[in-house]
Design an enzyme around this catalytic site. Sequence first.
Site, PDB file in Angstrom:
ATOM      1  N   HIS A 206       0.902  -1.101   0.064  1.00 51.58           N
ATOM      2  CA  HIS A 206      -0.060   0.030  -0.006  1.00 51.58           C
ATOM      3  C   HIS A 206       0.881   1.487   0.028  1.00 51.58           C
ATOM      4  CE1 HIS A 206      -3.784   1.922   1.272  1.00 51.58           C
ATOM      5  NE2 HIS A 206      -2.960   2.946   1.558  1.00 51.58           N
ATOM      6  N   GLU A 207       1.696   1.241   0.976  1.00 56.53           N
ATOM      7  CA  GLU A 207       2.547   2.362   1.031  1.00 56.53           C
ATOM      8  C   GLU A 207       3.628   2.660  -0.180  1.00 56.53           C
ATOM      9  OE1 GLU A 207       1.589   4.611   3.155  1.00 56.53           O
ATOM     10  OE2 GLU A 207       0.371   3.402   4.291  1.00 56.53           O
TER      11      GLU A 207
ATOM     12  N   HIS B  49       2.088   4.372  -2.865  1.00 56.78           N
ATOM     13  CA  HIS B  49       1.900   6.005  -2.558  1.00 56.78           C
ATOM     14  C   HIS B  49       3.198   6.621  -2.943  1.00 56.78           C
ATOM     15  CE1 HIS B  49      -1.865   6.158  -0.981  1.00 56.78           C
ATOM     16  NE2 HIS B  49      -1.198   5.627   0.307  1.00 56.78           N
TER      17      HIS B  49
END
Length: 229
Positions: free
Chosen positions: A108-109, A112
């Site tokens: 998920h990160e 980003h």
Amino acid sequence: GGEEVDDFGYRLFPDRNKKPQSFLVRSLFTFHNRCQLMLRMTLETNPYAQLLLEAMKQSGCTVFNDRHFSCENCDGCVSGGFDSATSQIVLCQNNIRHQSHMNRVVTHELIHAFDHCRAHVDWFKNVKHLACSEIRAANLSGDCTLMNEIARFKFGLKGHHQTCVRDRAIRSILAVRKVSKETAEKAVDEVFDACFNDLEPFGRIPHSKADAKRAYRDFQNRDRYNANL
């Protein structure tokens, strides 16, 4: 100044503003050691993470374990975060207790971080930019796989994946920004179609680890093809 920092979500990551602890002190904490071990396992074996690491390298943003990841204690409501000011991924060592959870948080990160690398994302002032990256992260990281949703006792039929992505994107915005729910929902709805259909660097929605492995192979083959042009 305090209000501004708080508005950007740093209140959730109290260790961000503390003086770094010595290696000896950190090594005494089981949470930190466990976090580091699980992170290493994710980076070495998880196809979601491996694809993103390769994609970032191809984009000129090589990720280094010691530089770009930080295991820290966080607020009880979060598992991780991306600190764009330092280009670091924060992993909440007190909240991540299983390898599968670490896999999802790192992926998920990293999405980003990939968005930060490839685009001029205004994380702090443009809520639509944040919404777009949160949509992509929820869509591509495995957050909304069928098994994860069943584990949350959430069931649905047609369009359930899209509903999950939308809901988790809104929740993520509300966790790190002091905006109303209406503002978060409006931002997500305005960019949803474009950002949901932006599947880079996977090229597909990886609904399982097998899907992620295929996407990783396709990405490697795409790079080899482009290199021969």
